[in-house]
Write a protein that holds these residues in place. Structure first.
Motif, PDB file in Angstrom:
ATOM      1  N   VAL A 141     -20.458 -25.106  10.758  1.00  0.00           N
ATOM      2  CA  VAL A 141     -20.867 -23.749  11.129  1.00  0.00           C
ATOM      3  C   VAL A 141     -22.064 -23.802  12.069  1.00  0.00           C
ATOM      4  CG1 VAL A 141     -21.891 -21.622  10.246  1.00  0.00           C
ATOM      5  CG2 VAL A 141     -19.928 -22.633   9.084  1.00  0.00           C
ATOM      6  N   TYR A 142     -23.011 -24.682  11.752  1.00  0.00           N
ATOM      7  CA  TYR A 142     -24.198 -24.805  12.610  1.00  0.00           C
ATOM      8  C   TYR A 142     -23.857 -25.466  13.944  1.00  0.00           C
ATOM      9  CZ  TYR A 142     -28.719 -26.398  14.326  1.00  0.00           C
ATOM     10  OH  TYR A 142     -29.818 -26.649  15.112  1.00  0.00           O
ATOM     11  N   LYS A 143     -23.060 -26.521  13.882  1.00  0.00           N
ATOM     12  CA  LYS A 143     -22.764 -27.286  15.110  1.00  0.00           C
ATOM     13  C   LYS A 143     -21.964 -26.464  16.102  1.00  0.00           C
ATOM     14  CE  LYS A 143     -20.526 -31.535  16.728  1.00  0.00           C
ATOM     15  NZ  LYS A 143     -19.782 -32.760  16.334  1.00  0.00           N
ATOM     16  N   TYR A 144     -20.988 -25.718  15.606  1.00  0.00           N
ATOM     17  CA  TYR A 144     -20.091 -24.989  16.505  1.00  0.00           C
ATOM     18  C   TYR A 144     -20.414 -23.491  16.552  1.00  0.00           C
ATOM     19  CZ  TYR A 144     -17.445 -29.329  16.310  1.00  0.00           C
ATOM     20  OH  TYR A 144     -17.068 -30.643  16.392  1.00  0.00           O
ATOM     21  N   ARG A 145     -21.631 -23.151  16.270  1.00  0.00           N
ATOM     22  CA  ARG A 145     -22.019 -21.744  16.327  1.00  0.00           C
ATOM     23  C   ARG A 145     -21.989 -21.255  17.780  1.00  0.00           C
ATOM     24  NH1 ARG A 145     -26.410 -24.825  16.552  1.00  0.00           N
ATOM     25  NH2 ARG A 145     -28.256 -24.154  17.771  1.00  0.00           N
ATOM     26  N   ASP A 146     -21.811 -19.981  17.935  1.00  0.00           N
ATOM     27  CA  ASP A 146     -21.794 -19.381  19.277  1.00  0.00           C
ATOM     28  C   ASP A 146     -23.227 -19.078  19.694  1.00  0.00           C
ATOM     29  OD1 ASP A 146     -21.280 -18.104  21.618  1.00  0.00           O
ATOM     30  OD2 ASP A 146     -20.251 -16.374  20.714  1.00  0.00           O
ATOM     31  N   ASP A 147     -23.713 -19.892  20.645  1.00  0.00           N
ATOM     32  CA  ASP A 147     -25.080 -19.682  21.121  1.00  0.00           C
ATOM     33  C   ASP A 147     -25.120 -18.925  22.443  1.00  0.00           C
ATOM     34  OD1 ASP A 147     -24.044 -21.579  22.773  1.00  0.00           O
ATOM     35  OD2 ASP A 147     -25.561 -23.115  22.352  1.00  0.00           O
ATOM     36  N   GLY A 148     -23.985 -18.401  22.884  1.00  0.00           N
ATOM     37  CA  GLY A 148     -23.938 -17.608  24.112  1.00  0.00           C
ATOM     38  C   GLY A 148     -23.673 -18.415  25.350  1.00  0.00           C
ATOM     39  N   SER A 149     -23.685 -19.733  25.283  1.00  0.00           N
ATOM     40  CA  SER A 149     -23.450 -20.563  26.469  1.00  0.00           C
ATOM     41  C   SER A 149     -21.959 -20.828  26.642  1.00  0.00           C
ATOM     42  CB  SER A 149     -24.206 -21.885  26.331  1.00  0.00           C
ATOM     43  OG  SER A 149     -23.750 -22.594  25.188  1.00  0.00           O
TER      44      SER A 149
END
Length: 263
Positions: free
Chosen positions: A46-54
């Motif tokens: 969940v943390y690794k593949y979170r959507d950070d907007g990039s």
């Protein structure tokens, strides 16, 4: 499959309570371990593949709804089959282990021993009667020795009952006209831990009438020498009763008829 022989060393059989406690501990420990790994791995993804907007990387293989991730041997397929294989190994191992050890609980040790004690347990509304090999009977309390396998033949004289002790992890139907079998054993260490005399509550686990909740009893476990002394006393008592009866002190037929006749 686990051979039940490994659960016994000579005549030192493992009690059902110990076996069930071991099963519970193993399932709890393994379930906690697997659960911790799965939850931790999930949170990490969940943390690794979170959507950070990039923008996603070019080599990012996004999952597709409805598509099995077999992806030409890609990383998703390897993870899928690795998790499936590990899960199958864990589940099958637990099934084989639990089945083998429960067979031991159900059937008991493979070989009988001359020191085994067989007691007839008869339920009635609302109590329990125990008959020993020498014909002696007790009501409410069963007295047995430590470090011996105790075989119980359970039946009923009126309605359905169910004989059991939660502390000893034993439970057996008491059915009129039929006999069910169960066995248990208590170690001398457990007796010593309870002050030289171990006691266990007996209950009826089948709704059998208005007095069902009061249909209780007790199993008392004594050290071997104390039990032998107690049992020898019951033999003397039975002999005295027989001699008294043969001497002419038995109830007359008329009295027996009167006592048994309806009023």
């Amino acid at each position: 499959m686990i051979d039940p022989v490994i659960l016994q060393q000579g005549s030192d059989w493992r009690a059902q309570a110990e076996v069930f406690d071991e099963i519970f501990f193993i399932f709890l420990a393994l379930g906690t371990l697997v659960g911790t790994i799965v939850v931790a791995y999930t949170l990490w993804n969940v943390y690794k593949y979170r959507d950070d907007g990039s923008e996603p990387k070019e080599d990012f293989d996004a999952p597709v709804v409805g598509e099995l991730p077999t992806g030409q041997g890609g990383p998703k397929a390897k993870k899928l089959f690795l998790s499936f294989g590990l899960s199958a190994i864990v589940v099958i191992s637990l099934v084989v282990y639990a089945y083998g050890i429960l067979l031991y609980v159900e059937e008991g040790p493979d070989t009988a021993d001359e020191s085994d004690i067989e007691i007839l347990v008869e339920g009635y509304q609302f109590g329990w009667e125990y008959e020993y090999p020498n014909g002696h009977t007790t009501t409410g309390e069963m007295v047995v020795p430590a470090d011996h396998r105790v075989n119980l033949d359970v039946t009923s004289r009126d309605v359905w009952h169910n004989f059991g002790s939660s502390e000893l992890r034993i439970k057996s139907d008491a059915i009129p006209g039929e006999t069910s079998e169960v066995w248990f054993s208590v170690s001398s260490e457990e007796v010593e831990a309870q002050g030289g005399e171990a006691t266990y509550r007996v209950e009826c686990f089948e709704l059998c009438g208005a007095g069902h909740s009061a249909m209780t009893g007790q199993i008392t476990v004594l050290p071997q020498d104390e039990w032998e002394e107690w049992y020898a006393g019951t033999q003397s008592e039975n002999t005295s009763n027989i001699e008294t009866t043969s001497a002419g002190n038995a109830p007359s037929v008329d009295n027996a008829i009167i006592r048994g006749a309806p009023t």
